[in-house]
Design a protein around this motif. Structure first.
Motif, PDB file in Angstrom:
ATOM      1  N   GLN A 142       0.852  -1.185   0.000  1.00 54.00           N
ATOM      2  CA  GLN A 142       0.000   0.000   0.000  1.00 54.00           C
ATOM      3  C   GLN A 142       0.890   1.238   0.000  1.00 54.00           C
ATOM      4  OE1 GLN A 142      -2.176  -1.754   3.548  1.00 54.00           O
ATOM      5  NE2 GLN A 142      -3.874  -0.686   2.562  1.00 54.00           N
ATOM      6  N   GLY A 143       0.363   2.350  -0.515  1.00 57.81           N
ATOM      7  CA  GLY A 143       1.150   3.574  -0.544  1.00 57.81           C
ATOM      8  C   GLY A 143       0.370   4.748  -1.104  1.00 57.81           C
ATOM      9  N   LYS A 144       1.137   5.815  -1.403  1.00 57.44           N
ATOM     10  CA  LYS A 144       0.515   7.066  -1.843  1.00 57.44           C
ATOM     11  C   LYS A 144       0.616   7.257  -3.347  1.00 57.44           C
ATOM     12  CE  LYS A 144       0.538  12.030  -0.834  1.00 57.44           C
ATOM     13  NZ  LYS A 144       1.182  13.112  -0.057  1.00 57.44           N
ATOM     14  N   GLU A 189       5.817   6.328   0.363  1.00 56.58           N
ATOM     15  CA  GLU A 189       5.169   6.078   1.653  1.00 56.58           C
ATOM     16  C   GLU A 189       4.588   4.669   1.705  1.00 56.58           C
ATOM     17  OE1 GLU A 189       2.471   9.145   2.824  1.00 56.58           O
ATOM     18  OE2 GLU A 189       3.744  10.748   2.041  1.00 56.58           O
ATOM     19  N   PRO A 190       5.436   3.641   1.483  1.00 60.41           N
ATOM     20  CA  PRO A 190       4.917   2.272   1.374  1.00 60.41           C
ATOM     21  C   PRO A 190       4.576   1.658   2.733  1.00 60.41           C
ATOM     22  CG  PRO A 190       7.297   2.252   1.201  1.00 60.41           C
ATOM     23  CD  PRO A 190       6.883   3.710   1.279  1.00 60.41           C
ATOM     24  N   ASP A 209       9.986   4.883   3.796  1.00 59.05           N
ATOM     25  CA  ASP A 209       9.900   6.142   3.056  1.00 59.05           C
ATOM     26  C   ASP A 209       9.590   5.909   1.586  1.00 59.05           C
ATOM     27  OD1 ASP A 209      10.363   7.514   5.336  1.00 59.05           O
ATOM     28  OD2 ASP A 209      12.459   8.003   4.902  1.00 59.05           O
ATOM     29  N   ILE A 210      10.314   4.991   0.967  1.00 63.99           N
ATOM     30  CA  ILE A 210      10.115   4.731  -0.451  1.00 63.99           C
ATOM     31  C   ILE A 210      10.474   3.280  -0.746  1.00 63.99           C
ATOM     32  CG2 ILE A 210      12.432   5.493  -1.099  1.00 63.99           C
ATOM     33  CD1 ILE A 210      11.107   6.664  -3.662  1.00 63.99           C
ATOM     34  N   LEU A 211       9.732   2.679  -1.675  1.00 62.02           N
ATOM     35  CA  LEU A 211       9.927   1.279  -2.052  1.00 62.02           C
ATOM     36  C   LEU A 211      10.297   1.218  -3.526  1.00 62.02           C
ATOM     37  CD1 LEU A 211       7.739  -1.761  -1.081  1.00 62.02           C
ATOM     38  CD2 LEU A 211       8.302  -1.399  -3.476  1.00 62.02           C
ATOM     39  N   TYR A 212      11.382   0.510  -3.833  1.00 64.24           N
ATOM     40  CA  TYR A 212      11.837   0.357  -5.203  1.00 64.24           C
ATOM     41  C   TYR A 212      11.572  -1.075  -5.670  1.00 64.24           C
ATOM     42  CZ  TYR A 212      14.369   4.718  -4.394  1.00 64.24           C
ATOM     43  OH  TYR A 212      14.694   6.014  -4.092  1.00 64.24           O
TER      44      TYR A 212
END
Length: 738
Positions: free
Chosen positions: A112-114, A129-130, A144-147
């Motif tokens: 989930q995220g933005k 924002e994962p 903070d961030i998902l790659y």
């Protein structure tokens, strides 16, 4: 709802896929005189895209170029389902741009995220924002961030990880970076702090863990504890998943009172029921004794085929005090004779109604002596061969033959070889309610000794003992109702008689015989000695009565009551080692076992010498276990003139998630505690804490104390020294409550 393009409320399903692939070929015309074309034209198949389904409150876009879905947008491709407020999909590049309340559900996780940018073909992109949760192992976290880095791989920056429920985050990992490999089901974190109750308790520059419990190579959690013989003990296990059927664990240990010890464990399984287990520990220099110490425990078994089985059991340590001073497993501290054995066995059929068994092995022992109570080590068998055969239904008779040949060796006692040959024939007479089985056998033994056992005797000795027995019984049954449950109650009277004439055996060596412990099963046997060196003289009859309560609906035996009376018509003359009870004409035994109620079980045996009107032995135990995590055990052991002990143990809730554990084994004869244990454990949904103190008598004048503390972060690791094995061995019925 206002609609700008479509005049009604709807949900559209748009299938975006390339046209069906066609065949592409190139054929060269054949001219006269030419042969066949060397190779047939091969079709060129273009890879086909997975179809993408999109639905939403509102769809806009350009045909075969792009689609924008807003309002409850859903994009589905294969097993992946993406929902969001807005989805924009580019058909040619298979890129997706997603915003608002994003939820991507895949076979192994939910993300989930933005804001999301993702290529549906390569699975490369990023999510801001994962929040993530694993479907195996209950792991979850945020960052903070998902790659996205390809199929089943992604990396999260400035993240955390836990297995606790969303509103109860008692512990978590805090990492600069966490890589998730859904293919191998492992996580790899860098610059990690383990936080428990908002307090950092461990830092590591790198952690690799299996979030699903799947086997993987890597560092295991540290093991720490305290033992009065080793001091503070710290180990760091390294697990090696060598192959699907082979693994190993290497554990460097630091002990403040002993030094550096390297522990190695190897396990393997293979075809033909092959399996093995090797433990090898080495302490290059014990700072307490200034010498190298080591231990090897190795077992192996293998099905060779055609009924043959091979086995190996080799155990050896560097010195007598090795287990008492160095092992973290206190159950090993009482080991005295370490077996070193290798051999083969065979099980096969002997005609239609028969069986044939063969065993051959060589066995020696390492005896670990107690300096304050030294004892004689057992004989080595170099080698031993045994052949047993049975043939049923020969006419109305059953034939049985037991035989063995053994070469016994001892450095200080008389040694030599022994041949045992014991054929017998029985006539079983049975019907639907009872049986009578007369049996006759001839027990022959021949000794070829290296020296005469007593003065005036030859090195070659023989003994022949005829043995006659009569076994008979009747079975009655009736239906009864107890505690609103239907039972079948049986009543089974039994009469057993055995006769064996007296043969003087005092001049024979004793390689492996001992007196069998008096029990309900033992009184219904021909010989009260084990091994082959002593055959009792017997003229006795045993009467027994057994009653069973069998649950009618399930067939489970819930309760068994048994009484037995042994009448010796002559005082036994064959002795092993004095003193022995030989003058009693009658011995009485009673036994009760089973589950008395759904929560109470018991197992008790009492032996009484009626000629002296006193109790010879008592073995009794009762257990109360109303549910998992609640057990109370009480045991009592008594042997006249030898021991009298009380053994109590318990696991019981203290309130909330707390459980207490205790065990006391107390010698009334010596007025001292032989074994004691006390501790507590706390179990929550995602972590457990166990604290246990154990004290154990390991030799005549030696005791050892061990202190176990373990914090288990469920789904990740256990920190400290795991006391579960100690608790399971010390408290019958102990349950690890999760």
């Amino acid at each position: 709802m206002k609609l700008s393009i479509i005049p009604s409320i709807f949900i559209l399903v748009l299938v975006l896929a390339l046209p069906l692939n066609g065949w592409s070929s190139c054929v060269v015309p054949k001219t006269e005189g030419e042969g066949e074309i060397e190779s047939e034209p091969k079709p060129i198949v273009k890879p086909q895209k997975k179809p993408v389904f999109i639905e939403a409150d509102r769809l806009t876009g350009y045909y075969k170029q792009e689609v924008e879905a807003t309002g409850n947008a859903v994009l589905q491709q294969g097993d992946n389902t993406l929902t969001a407020d807005r989805v924009k999909y580019y058909e040619q590049t298979e890129d997706a741009e997603v915003e608002g309340n994003i939820r991507l559900e895949r076979p192994k996780d939910i993300l989930q995220g933005k804001k999301l940018e993702l290529n549906m073909k390569t699975e490369v992109g990023q999510l801001t924002e994962p929040r993530y949760s694993m479907k195996k192992g209950k792991g979850r976290g945020a960052g903070d961030i998902l790659y996205f880095e390809g199929k089943d791989h992604y990396r999260i920056k400035e993240t955390n990880y836990t297995t606790c429920p969303p509103k109860k985050r008692d512990w978590y990992l805090r990492a600069d970076e966490l890589e998730i490999d859904n293919d191998k089901e492992v996580g790899t974190a860098k610059h990690v702090s383990v936080v428990f109750k908002d307090v950092p308790i461990l830092y590591s520059p790198w952690i690799n863990f299996s979030y699903s419990g799947r086997r993987k190579s890597g560092l295991l959690s540290p093991v720490a504890g305290y033992n009065a013989k080793t001091g503070f003990d710290m180990g760091l296990p390294i697990y090696l998943n060598i192959a699907p059927n082979i693994d190993a664990t290497i554990t460097p240990r630091i002990m403040t009172m002993r030094g550096f010890l390297l522990s190695n464990e190897l396990r393997y399984i293979g075809n033909n029921n092959m399996n093995g287990h090797l433990l090898f520990d080495i302490l290059p220099m014990d700072i307490n004794t200034n010498r190298t110490r080591w231990g090897v425990l190795f077992t192996h078994s293998q099905n060779i085929g055609r009924g043959w089985q091979g086995f190996l059991n080799y155990n050896e340590v560097s010195d007598d005090r090795y287990f008492r001073e160095l092992t973290p497993n206190l159950a090993q501290t009482s080991l005295t004779n370490l077996s070193q054995q290798a051999g083969v066995s065979y099980n096969g059929r002997l005609g239609k109604d028969g069986a044939l068994q063969f065993t051959g092995f060589a066995q020696r022992f390492q005896t670990l002596q107690d300096p304050f109570a030294r004892f004689v080590s057992p004989y080595e068998r170099l080698p031993h061969f045994a052949l047993n055969a049975v043939k049923y239904n020969v006419g109305k008779m059953d034939f049985e033959m037991k035989s063995s040949w053994t070469n016994f060796y001892h450095p200080t006692l008389v040694d030599g070889n022994r041949l045992v040959f014991y054929p017998s024939v029985s006539v079983p007479l049975r019907n639907e309610f009872g049986y009578i089985t007369p049996k006759f056998g001839l027990h022959y033994t021949h000794y070829n000794l290296d020296s005469a056992p007593v003065e005036g005797k030859s090195n070659n000795l023989d003994r022949t003992v005829p043995i006659f027995s009569w076994d008979s019984g009747i079975a009655f049954d009736r239906q009864v109702r107890l505690w609103d449950t239907k039972f079948v109650q049986t009543l089974e009277p039994r009469l057993f008689y055995v006769y064996a004439p007296y043969r003087n055996q005092s001049f024979l060596p004793n390689f492996d015989s001992a007196v069998n412990d008096f029990s309900f099963a033992q009184i219904l046997t021909e010989n009260r000695f084990s091994g082959g060196d002593r055959i009792n003289d017997a003229n006795r009859v045993v009467t027994a009565l057994t009653s069973r309560f069998v649950e009618q609906e399930t067939g489970i035996e819930r309760l068994r009551l048994a009484v037995g009376q042994q009448f010796n018509f002559n005082d036994p003359k064959v002795l092993l080692l004095p003193p022995q009870v030989t003058s009693g004409r009658s011995d009485f035994i009673a036994a009760i076992s089973g589950r008395l109620t759904p929560t109470i079980s018991a197992d008790s045996n009492v032996q009484m010498d009626e000629s002296k009107l006193w109790i010879e032995k008592v073995r009794t135990g009762i257990s109360y276990q109303p549910e998992a995590g609640k057990v109370l055990n009480l045991g009592y052991r008594f042997t006249r003139g030898v021991l009298e002990q009380v053994d109590t143990s318990m696991q019981w809730p203290l309130g909330g998630n707390w459980h207490g554990v205790t065990r006391v084994n107390y010698s009334l004869l010596d007025d001292k505690i032989l074994a004691g244990l006390a501790g507590f454990e706390y179990n929550s949904c995602c972590w457990a804490l166990r604290v246990v103190l154990q004290r154990l008598t390991t030799a005549t004048q030696t005791t050892t104390t061990a202190f176990f503390v373990q914090l288990e972060l469920k789904g990740l690791m256990g920190l400290g020294n795991n006391p579960l094995q100690v608790l399971q061995q010390s408290i019958p019925g102990y349950t690890s409550v999760h």
